[in-house]
Design an enzyme around this catalytic site. Structure first.
Site, PDB file in Angstrom:
ATOM      1  N   CYS A  14       0.841  -1.196   0.000  1.00 39.35           N
ATOM      2  CA  CYS A  14       0.000   0.000   0.000  1.00 39.35           C
ATOM      3  C   CYS A  14       0.877   1.248   0.000  1.00 39.35           C
ATOM      4  O   CYS A  14       2.082   1.181   0.129  1.00 39.35           O
ATOM      5  CB  CYS A  14      -0.864   0.004   1.244  1.00 39.35           C
ATOM      6  SG  CYS A  14      -1.723  -1.541   1.493  1.00 39.35           S
ATOM      7  N   ARG A  39       1.366   2.023  -6.050  1.00 40.24           N
ATOM      8  CA  ARG A  39       1.654   1.005  -5.032  1.00 40.24           C
ATOM      9  C   ARG A  39       0.443   0.131  -4.734  1.00 40.24           C
ATOM     10  O   ARG A  39       0.535  -0.841  -3.996  1.00 40.24           O
ATOM     11  CB  ARG A  39       2.103   1.678  -3.741  1.00 40.24           C
ATOM     12  CG  ARG A  39       3.376   2.470  -3.890  1.00 40.24           C
ATOM     13  CD  ARG A  39       3.720   3.133  -2.585  1.00 40.24           C
ATOM     14  NE  ARG A  39       4.148   2.150  -1.598  1.00 40.24           N
ATOM     15  CZ  ARG A  39       5.393   1.791  -1.395  1.00 40.24           C
ATOM     16  NH1 ARG A  39       6.349   2.331  -2.098  1.00 40.24           N
ATOM     17  NH2 ARG A  39       5.704   0.898  -0.479  1.00 40.24           N
ATOM     18  N   TRP A  86      -3.540  -2.009  -1.659  1.00 39.10           N
ATOM     19  CA  TRP A  86      -3.468  -3.226  -2.483  1.00 39.10           C
ATOM     20  C   TRP A  86      -3.865  -4.334  -1.523  1.00 39.10           C
ATOM     21  O   TRP A  86      -3.135  -4.650  -0.585  1.00 39.10           O
ATOM     22  CB  TRP A  86      -2.047  -3.421  -2.988  1.00 39.10           C
ATOM     23  CG  TRP A  86      -1.881  -4.465  -4.046  1.00 39.10           C
ATOM     24  CD1 TRP A  86      -1.960  -4.278  -5.394  1.00 39.10           C
ATOM     25  CD2 TRP A  86      -1.576  -5.849  -3.865  1.00 39.10           C
ATOM     26  NE1 TRP A  86      -1.732  -5.460  -6.052  1.00 39.10           N
ATOM     27  CE2 TRP A  86      -1.498  -6.438  -5.145  1.00 39.10           C
ATOM     28  CE3 TRP A  86      -1.376  -6.666  -2.755  1.00 39.10           C
ATOM     29  CZ2 TRP A  86      -1.216  -7.787  -5.346  1.00 39.10           C
ATOM     30  CZ3 TRP A  86      -1.100  -8.009  -2.942  1.00 39.10           C
ATOM     31  CH2 TRP A  86      -1.030  -8.551  -4.232  1.00 39.10           C
ATOM     32  N   ASN A 112       0.774   0.011   6.082  1.00 41.17           N
ATOM     33  CA  ASN A 112       1.277  -0.776   4.964  1.00 41.17           C
ATOM     34  C   ASN A 112       2.007  -1.946   5.600  1.00 41.17           C
ATOM     35  O   ASN A 112       2.937  -1.744   6.368  1.00 41.17           O
ATOM     36  CB  ASN A 112       2.243   0.098   4.143  1.00 41.17           C
ATOM     37  CG  ASN A 112       3.026  -0.698   3.124  1.00 41.17           C
ATOM     38  OD1 ASN A 112       2.597  -1.770   2.709  1.00 41.17           O
ATOM     39  ND2 ASN A 112       4.158  -0.189   2.718  1.00 41.17           N
ATOM     40  N   GLY A 113       1.560  -3.170   5.337  1.00 40.65           N
ATOM     41  CA  GLY A 113       2.231  -4.324   5.932  1.00 40.65           C
ATOM     42  C   GLY A 113       1.244  -5.395   6.310  1.00 40.65           C
ATOM     43  O   GLY A 113       0.124  -5.436   5.779  1.00 40.65           O
ATOM     44  N   GLU A 485      12.064  -9.659 -21.565  1.00 44.63           N
ATOM     45  CA  GLU A 485      11.557  -8.345 -21.160  1.00 44.63           C
ATOM     46  C   GLU A 485      10.455  -7.866 -22.105  1.00 44.63           C
ATOM     47  O   GLU A 485       9.448  -7.310 -21.670  1.00 44.63           O
ATOM     48  CB  GLU A 485      12.734  -7.350 -21.098  1.00 44.63           C
ATOM     49  CG  GLU A 485      12.366  -5.922 -20.737  1.00 44.63           C
ATOM     50  CD  GLU A 485      11.690  -5.764 -19.384  1.00 44.63           C
ATOM     51  OE1 GLU A 485      11.639  -6.722 -18.602  1.00 44.63           O
ATOM     52  OE2 GLU A 485      11.163  -4.671 -19.126  1.00 44.63           O
ATOM     53  N   LYS A 489       6.668  -7.033 -20.894  1.00 41.58           N
ATOM     54  CA  LYS A 489       6.001  -5.748 -21.143  1.00 41.58           C
ATOM     55  C   LYS A 489       4.658  -5.988 -21.807  1.00 41.58           C
ATOM     56  O   LYS A 489       3.651  -5.402 -21.430  1.00 41.58           O
ATOM     57  CB  LYS A 489       6.832  -4.828 -22.054  1.00 41.58           C
ATOM     58  CG  LYS A 489       8.058  -4.176 -21.477  1.00 41.58           C
ATOM     59  CD  LYS A 489       7.801  -3.207 -20.367  1.00 41.58           C
ATOM     60  CE  LYS A 489       7.789  -3.893 -19.044  1.00 41.58           C
ATOM     61  NZ  LYS A 489       8.903  -3.914 -18.201  1.00 41.58           N
ATOM     62  N   GLU A 492       2.110  -7.649 -19.285  1.00 40.68           N
ATOM     63  CA  GLU A 492       1.685  -6.901 -18.099  1.00 40.68           C
ATOM     64  C   GLU A 492       0.798  -5.698 -18.413  1.00 40.68           C
ATOM     65  O   GLU A 492      -0.048  -5.339 -17.607  1.00 40.68           O
ATOM     66  CB  GLU A 492       2.861  -6.509 -17.190  1.00 40.68           C
ATOM     67  CG  GLU A 492       3.753  -5.412 -17.672  1.00 40.68           C
ATOM     68  CD  GLU A 492       4.878  -5.094 -16.691  1.00 40.68           C
ATOM     69  OE1 GLU A 492       4.670  -5.130 -15.485  1.00 40.68           O
ATOM     70  OE2 GLU A 492       5.983  -4.785 -17.173  1.00 40.68           O
ATOM     71  N   HIS A 508      12.679 -27.565 -29.014  1.00 42.65           N
ATOM     72  CA  HIS A 508      12.482 -28.473 -27.881  1.00 42.65           C
ATOM     73  C   HIS A 508      11.061 -28.388 -27.326  1.00 42.65           C
ATOM     74  O   HIS A 508      10.809 -28.810 -26.199  1.00 42.65           O
ATOM     75  CB  HIS A 508      13.512 -28.169 -26.792  1.00 42.65           C
ATOM     76  CG  HIS A 508      14.916 -28.358 -27.264  1.00 42.65           C
ATOM     77  ND1 HIS A 508      15.490 -29.602 -27.390  1.00 42.65           N
ATOM     78  CD2 HIS A 508      15.837 -27.463 -27.718  1.00 42.65           C
ATOM     79  CE1 HIS A 508      16.723 -29.466 -27.874  1.00 42.65           C
ATOM     80  NE2 HIS A 508      16.952 -28.176 -28.079  1.00 42.65           N
ATOM     81  N   LYS A 607       3.579  -1.364  -8.349  1.00 44.95           N
ATOM     82  CA  LYS A 607       4.962  -1.144  -8.794  1.00 44.95           C
ATOM     83  C   LYS A 607       5.995  -1.725  -7.830  1.00 44.95           C
ATOM     84  O   LYS A 607       6.943  -2.363  -8.254  1.00 44.95           O
ATOM     85  CB  LYS A 607       5.228   0.346  -9.012  1.00 44.95           C
ATOM     86  CG  LYS A 607       6.587   0.562  -9.664  1.00 44.95           C
ATOM     87  CD  LYS A 607       6.672   1.885 -10.346  1.00 44.95           C
ATOM     88  CE  LYS A 607       7.986   2.058 -11.072  1.00 44.95           C
ATOM     89  NZ  LYS A 607       8.058   1.253 -12.304  1.00 44.95           N
TER      90      LYS A 607
HETATM   91  C1  AGP Z   1       8.256  -4.766 -14.578  1.00 45.91           C
HETATM   92  O1  AGP Z   1       7.637  -3.945 -15.479  1.00 45.91           O
HETATM   93  C2  AGP Z   1       7.677  -4.774 -13.214  1.00 45.91           C
HETATM   94  N1  AGP Z   1       7.415  -3.506 -12.696  1.00 45.91           N
HETATM   95  C3  AGP Z   1       8.365  -5.725 -12.258  1.00 45.91           C
HETATM   96  O2  AGP Z   1       8.708  -6.914 -12.913  1.00 45.91           O
HETATM   97  C4  AGP Z   1       9.600  -5.175 -11.505  1.00 45.91           C
HETATM   98  O3  AGP Z   1      10.684  -5.039 -12.369  1.00 45.91           O
HETATM   99  C5  AGP Z   1       9.935  -6.124 -10.357  1.00 45.91           C
HETATM  100  O4  AGP Z   1       8.847  -6.143  -9.485  1.00 45.91           O
HETATM  101  C6  AGP Z   1      11.197  -5.751  -9.634  1.00 45.91           C
HETATM  102  O5  AGP Z   1      11.097  -4.474  -9.088  1.00 45.91           O
HETATM  103  P1  AGP Z   1      12.355  -3.743  -8.489  1.00 45.91           P
HETATM  104  O6  AGP Z   1      13.295  -3.468  -9.619  1.00 45.91           O
HETATM  105  O7  AGP Z   1      11.822  -2.510  -7.853  1.00 45.91           O
HETATM  106  O8  AGP Z   1      12.967  -4.695  -7.492  1.00 45.91           O
END
Ligand code: AGP
Length: 612
Positions: A14, A39, A86, A112-113, A485, A489, A492, A508, A607
């Site tokens: 959160c 968040r 969240w 938060n926690g 990657e 992208k 997500e 394979h 994030k």
């Molecule tokens: C990628 O677009 C995501 N936001 C996610 O995979 C992110 O890279 C991952 O959670 C790691 O975050 P960090 O670099 O803050 O540790």
């Protein structure tokens, strides 16, 4: 307070914001929540203290729902707290949204926690009336009980309550009897205090504070703080007073605005020419203040998600330039595995936020085994930055979009610099080659710019494939990471099915997926494996698959076998992940926009993943 090392702990993701000062608090709290919404965006709420006592407004859903309610019913007050959630404990409902209040409505808490022993604590608070299904509400009642027992003392009531709590938390508390006081506490979840003139702030991360101050004091594990308009007092375990110099943050407040772009993600993709340039500046002589340990036998990179992909680039580059074996481990696996860490293993923890739970756990494991640790992170004052032996700070600036873009290229740049300097330090990289590579680094910002100029072409490809196709991203060596990657992208933010695969692995198994509905993105810039990629592309085409290749400008061989080519400028193979990922970010972005997705706030994600 209890000791803070609680391995295996889960946390919610959160955002908290708090204000006390001379200005109306509501706008400041909502502005902070807007910057923290990434968040978590299941629900949000605010509490303000005014002549009528504590007034609360909350709403399920995105922050805009709360803002809508507050339009018709604005709250006044010069002190207050805000929260964006969240959900973990309790469903996404209004009653489960924070802030939570004590029975007498005199104490409000945002958290938060996770409170691990909340059921047991709730049992002991049988006389209290609970109005939500959350673990957090227990804190409001527990603090109320302690406050009564002590006959006052708002700060001591919080610390007394927290002595009975097991779990992890960053929390903010307001008490109606103290109209000038915010209390904050932290165990295992981030919390920073922002220092102003006649006003002070509290937030889960720096982004929320930037419009008001760049002077921040991160709270450390087990600390509580008393925040009033004229000052901040911090206390460690045992109520010992802690003196800490504030950090000056260089990030600009306008990074938290879209600057004319439709989405933060698009803005951040376009910022990459500048952020890559920032990474290059002044890096010729060394790795900032980092001193690489001698006598290394191996390197372990620990990271999650996008950062792990940058870790794969680090592995390939360090093995090539420094001739050291590298394990690029998913932090979530490393933390429960038996990977040997020791004094001759350098552990590199890669994390944009510096708060990812699994990466922190892997770092702690490595430290306990005596491994020297290096954090590569974007956030000064983050937990990772504080706990690692040494830190290499990325220079990407604030990233708001949930999908990492500019911080990925920054992570890759730092990974490459690390490889370069390890190579020099170990004598495996001759000086002439080192200087040649440095020249290549300096060309990258201009080359990123050239890729960005092709946005319209990439948008067309994205629109054409956003409906009716599945995606398979393939690559080898340095660009295996780019394939992973690119696929991440795409999935997500567009929610389309996309897989990243080693091109050599297609035969394979995954080749069975190839048909006319599969769009294959082949990351095939010039390098050691281009011809191998060409064979893989032909195998896919021969089975009716469509291939869009990311290739070096003018590469006729790749162009002759692919259906479509997205060109990147010629560069050393090692640098190609920085350039090749940019068209893939744009591809995902435009596919998501054409499908009407909420690009900056994709469903189910947050994030900073502070939950394991
Ligand atoms: C990628 O677009 C995501 N936001 C996610 O995979 C992110 O890279 C991952 O959670 C790691 O975050 P960090 O670099 O803050 O540790």
């Amino acid at each position: 307070m209890r000791p803070f090392k609680t391995p295996g702990l889960d946390k919610t993701m959160c955002g908290i914001v708090g204000y006390v000062g001379h200005r109306p608090a509501l706008g400041i709290l909502l502005g902070g929540l807007r910057r923290l919404e990434y968040r978590g965006y299941d629900s949000s709420g605010v509490v303000l203290l005014n002549g009528k006592g504590l007034e609360v407004e909350k709403a399920p859903g995105k922050l805009s729902a709360l803002e809508e309610r507050l339009k018709s019913h604005p709250l006044s007050g010069r002190i207050g707290l805000g929260h964006t959630r969240w959900a973990t404990h309790g469903g996404v409902t209004e009653r489960n949204a924070h802030p939570h209040l004590s029975c007498d409505r005199k104490i409000a808490v945002v958290h938060n926690g996770i409170i691990e022993n909340y059921a047991e604590l709730r049992q002991g608070l049988r006389r209290h009336t609970f109005s939500s299904g959350t673990d957090t509400e227990v804190l409001a009642h527990l603090i109320e009980a302690c406050y009564r027992k002590l006959g006052g003392h708002p700060l001591r009531a919080v610390t007394m309550a927290l002595e009975r709590v097991r779990g992890s938390f960053a929390l903010g508390v307001v008490n109606a009897d103290y109209p000038d006081l915010l209390v904050a506490a932290r165990v295992n979840c981030p919390l920073v205090i922002g220092l102003g003139e006649g006003e002070n702030f509290l937030a889960s991360d720096i982004a929320a504070l930037l419009p008001h101050t760049r002077r921040v004091v991160p709270l450390e594990e087990g600390e509580t703080a008393k925040i009033d308009p004229s000052g901040v007092s911090i206390f460690g375990p045992g109520f010992a007073r802690v003196k800490r110099r504030p950090l000056e943050i260089a990030w600009k407040a306008d990074k938290a605005l879209k600057g004319g772009y439709r989405h933060f993600m698009l803005k951040e993709i376009h910022e990459q020419a500048q952020t890559v340039a920032a990474e290059v500046q002044g890096r010729d002589g060394g790795l900032d203040d980092v001193r690489l340990p001698g006598n290394l036998q191996r390197v372990v990179v620990a990271a999650c998600g996008t950062a792990w992909h940058a870790g794969l680039v680090a592995k390939t580059a360090i093995e090539e330039l420094a001739k050291l074996p590298v394990e690029a481990g998913l932090a979530s696996e490393l933390r429960y595995g038996d990977t040997p860490f020791d004094r001759r293993t350098l552990t590199v923890a890669l994390s944009q936020s510096g708060e990812t739970a699994d990466t922190l756990a892997a770092l702690r494991l490595a430290r306990e085994a005596g491994s020297p640790t290096l954090a590569i992170t974007n956030v000064r004052g983050s937990t990772l930055a504080r706990e690692a032996d040494q830190v290499l700070f990325m220079r990407a600036g604030l990233e708001v979009g949930v999908a990492a873009t500019k911080t990925y290229t920054s992570q890759v740049m730092n990974a490459l610099f690390l490889a370069l300097h390890l190579g020099r330090a170990r004598g495996t990289l001759p000086r002439a080659r080192f200087l040649e590579l440095l020249k290549g680094f300096r060309r990258l910002p201009g080359q990123v710019e050239r890729v960005l100029e092709r946005t319209t072409e990439i948008e067309k490809v994205a629109r054409k494939h956003a409906r009716g196709y599945d995606f398979m991203y393939i690559g080898r060596r340095y660009n295996l990471a780019t394939a992973y990657e690119g696929a991440l992208k795409m999935k997500e933010i567009s929610y389309l099915h996309a897989e990243g695969y080693g091109a050599g692995e297609m035969k394979h198994g995954p080749l069975a997926l190839v048909d006319g509905r599969l769009a294959c993105i082949a990351v095939a810039p010039r390098g050691r494996v281009t011809e191998k990629m060409v064979s893989n592309i032909q195998e896919i085409r021969a089975r009716g698959g469509r291939v869009i290749a990311v290739a070096t400008a003018g590469d006729r061989l790749v162009a002759s076998v692919a259906d479509r080519v997205l060109e990147i400028p010629a560069c050393e193979e090692m640098f190609s992940p920085v350039l090749a990922v940019v068209p893939l970010q744009l591809l995902a972005y435009h596919a998501a926009v054409s499908l009407g997705r909420d690009v900056d706030r994709p469903r189910n994600l947050a994030k900073s993943v502070t939950v394991e």
